[in-house]
Design an enzyme around this catalytic site. Structure first.
Site, PDB file in Angstrom:
ATOM      1  N   GLY A  14      -6.970  -1.443   8.428  1.00 61.66           N
ATOM      2  CA  GLY A  14      -6.912  -1.700   6.976  1.00 61.66           C
ATOM      3  C   GLY A  14      -7.996  -1.266   5.965  1.00 61.66           C
ATOM      4  O   GLY A  14      -7.859  -1.559   4.872  1.00 61.66           O
ATOM      5  N   THR A  15      -8.646   0.110   6.468  1.00 61.82           N
ATOM      6  CA  THR A  15      -9.519   0.571   5.429  1.00 61.82           C
ATOM      7  C   THR A  15      -8.732   1.305   4.272  1.00 61.82           C
ATOM      8  O   THR A  15      -9.272   1.091   3.183  1.00 61.82           O
ATOM      9  CB  THR A  15     -10.528   1.568   6.153  1.00 61.82           C
ATOM     10  OG1 THR A  15      -9.741   2.570   6.727  1.00 61.82           O
ATOM     11  CG2 THR A  15     -11.318   0.934   7.401  1.00 61.82           C
ATOM     12  N   ASN A  16      -7.551   1.976   4.353  1.00 56.55           N
ATOM     13  CA  ASN A  16      -6.895   2.375   3.481  1.00 56.55           C
ATOM     14  C   ASN A  16      -6.378   1.419   2.671  1.00 56.55           C
ATOM     15  O   ASN A  16      -6.374   1.436   1.433  1.00 56.55           O
ATOM     16  CB  ASN A  16      -5.957   3.265   4.008  1.00 56.55           C
ATOM     17  CG  ASN A  16      -6.219   4.738   4.363  1.00 56.55           C
ATOM     18  OD1 ASN A  16      -6.507   5.387   3.434  1.00 56.55           O
ATOM     19  ND2 ASN A  16      -6.126   4.945   5.601  1.00 56.55           N
ATOM     20  N   LEU A  95      10.620   2.355  10.324  1.00 55.40           N
ATOM     21  CA  LEU A  95      11.479   1.713   9.124  1.00 55.40           C
ATOM     22  C   LEU A  95      12.812   2.249   9.579  1.00 55.40           C
ATOM     23  O   LEU A  95      12.867   3.476   9.650  1.00 55.40           O
ATOM     24  CB  LEU A  95      10.930   2.150   7.918  1.00 55.40           C
ATOM     25  CG  LEU A  95       9.588   1.580   7.577  1.00 55.40           C
ATOM     26  CD1 LEU A  95       9.273   1.836   6.031  1.00 55.40           C
ATOM     27  CD2 LEU A  95       9.932   0.031   7.528  1.00 55.40           C
ATOM     28  N   ASN A 109       3.412   7.634   2.727  1.00 55.33           N
ATOM     29  CA  ASN A 109       2.602   7.381   3.889  1.00 55.33           C
ATOM     30  C   ASN A 109       1.370   8.256   4.025  1.00 55.33           C
ATOM     31  O   ASN A 109       1.486   9.611   3.359  1.00 55.33           O
ATOM     32  CB  ASN A 109       3.581   7.913   5.310  1.00 55.33           C
ATOM     33  CG  ASN A 109       2.834   7.754   6.520  1.00 55.33           C
ATOM     34  OD1 ASN A 109       2.197   6.674   6.667  1.00 55.33           O
ATOM     35  ND2 ASN A 109       2.608   8.712   7.427  1.00 55.33           N
ATOM     36  N   HIS A 111      -1.171  10.623   6.356  1.00 56.36           N
ATOM     37  CA  HIS A 111      -1.288  10.989   7.779  1.00 56.36           C
ATOM     38  C   HIS A 111      -2.453  11.795   7.874  1.00 56.36           C
ATOM     39  O   HIS A 111      -2.842  12.465   7.006  1.00 56.36           O
ATOM     40  CB  HIS A 111       0.185  11.907   7.831  1.00 56.36           C
ATOM     41  CG  HIS A 111       0.005  12.453   9.417  1.00 56.36           C
ATOM     42  ND1 HIS A 111       0.327  11.743  10.541  1.00 56.36           N
ATOM     43  CD2 HIS A 111      -0.409  13.660   9.652  1.00 56.36           C
ATOM     44  CE1 HIS A 111       0.214  12.561  11.416  1.00 56.36           C
ATOM     45  NE2 HIS A 111      -0.178  13.671  11.366  1.00 56.36           N
TER      46      HIS A 111
HETATM   47  C1  GRF Z   1      -5.245   6.118   9.291  1.00 55.43           C
HETATM   48  O1  GRF Z   1      -6.003   7.149   9.654  1.00 55.43           O
HETATM   49  C2  GRF Z   1      -4.081   6.776   8.532  1.00 55.43           C
HETATM   50  O2  GRF Z   1      -4.055   8.298   8.584  1.00 55.43           O
HETATM   51  C3  GRF Z   1      -3.220   6.562   9.680  1.00 55.43           C
HETATM   52  O3  GRF Z   1      -3.493   5.195  10.412  1.00 55.43           O
HETATM   53  C4  GRF Z   1      -4.785   4.951  10.076  1.00 55.43           C
HETATM   54  C5  GRF Z   1      -5.016   3.769   9.100  1.00 55.43           C
HETATM   55  O4  GRF Z   1      -6.416   3.237   9.352  1.00 55.43           O
HETATM   56  N1  GRF Z   1      -1.860   6.532   9.436  1.00 55.43           N
HETATM   57  P1  GRF Z   1      -6.636   2.211   8.381  1.00 55.43           P
HETATM   58  O5  GRF Z   1      -6.031   0.863   8.980  1.00 55.43           O
HETATM   59  O6  GRF Z   1      -6.459   2.195   6.949  1.00 55.43           O
HETATM   60  O7  GRF Z   1      -8.341   1.934   8.784  1.00 55.43           O
END
Ligand code: GRF
Length: 207
Positions: A14-16, A95, A109, A111
């Site tokens: 969940g860093t994003n 999905l 999304n 990627h």
């Molecule tokens: C990221 O590398 C993203 O590109 C991929 O999954 C990963 C999620 O990382 N789809 P985080 O859980 O947000 O740290």
């Protein structure tokens, strides 16, 4: 500026998600994360949501064993909560076409490569960076795109390159790409929330 309602699907660290939370808190993104849905009940993303008083829900094989049931539940929640934008941030589930049709050009999304390279079925997580290194790629990067019926095939919203160094490992490359992701995803969500994204067929115009 009205605040858009965001639903985040995240099954990992969940860093994003955290970057979105931080950019919303700073006022940079005029939105609110209404719900975090994870296909992994142990996902740290769910703990991040809880820490920030965001409702986190596990919808996975453990409580909805049938894929169609999982998708129906996800769709029900997204509609019930009147979600304006669905963000897949490390979501490992699939999905179905119903959700993608109902939320056409409202699901994005992130990627970890420059689509259309090193993407599609089987290209996720560190596998992507290993494939880039094994191939001898000189440039990789991150892509934010709309989700369509394919895998990583929807119209591209934003991309940013990352140079591959001779001494890069999967770990060092993954870190460099993740740092770019943490800039790109909030930027794309901000643009969407400000109504600055226009889709013309395969092309995405940033107004
Ligand atoms: C990221 O590398 C993203 O590109 C991929 O999954 C990963 C999620 O990382 N789809 P985080 O859980 O947000 O740290």
């Amino acid at each position: 500026m009205p605040k858009i309602k965001i639903g985040v699907l995240a099954s990992g660290g969940g860093t994003n998600l955290q970057c979105l939370i931080d950019n919303i808190k700073s006022g940079d993104i005029p939105g609110v994360i209404d719900i975090v849905i994870s296909g992994n009940k142990n996902a740290f993303a769910l703990q991040r949501a809880e820490k920030h008083n965001i409702e986190g829900i596990y919808i996975g094989k453990g409580n909805y064993p049938v894929l169609k049931e999982r998708n129906n539940k996800i769709k029900e929640l997204l509609i019930e909560r009147k979600i304006d934008l669905v963000v897949l941030a490390g979501y490992m589930g699939i999905l179905d076409e119903e959700i993608i049709r109902d939320f056409k050009n409202k699901i994005i999304n992130i990627h970890p490569s420059l689509i259309p390279s090193f993407c599609g079925k089987g290209f996720y997580g560190e596998r992507v960076h290993k494939a880039v290194l094994d191939y001898g790629g000189k440039i990789t990067g991150a892509t934010v795109h709309f989700v369509d019926e394919g895998t990583d095939t929807g119209p591209i919203i934003l991309q940013e390159p990352v140079k591959v160094e001779d001494d890069d490992t999967v770990e060092t490359l993954a870190k460099k790409v993740l740092d770019v992701e943490h800039k790109l995803l909030p930027r794309a969500v901000k643009l969407f929330s400000e109504g600055k994204i226009e889709v013309q067929g395969r092309k995405v115009i940033i107004k």
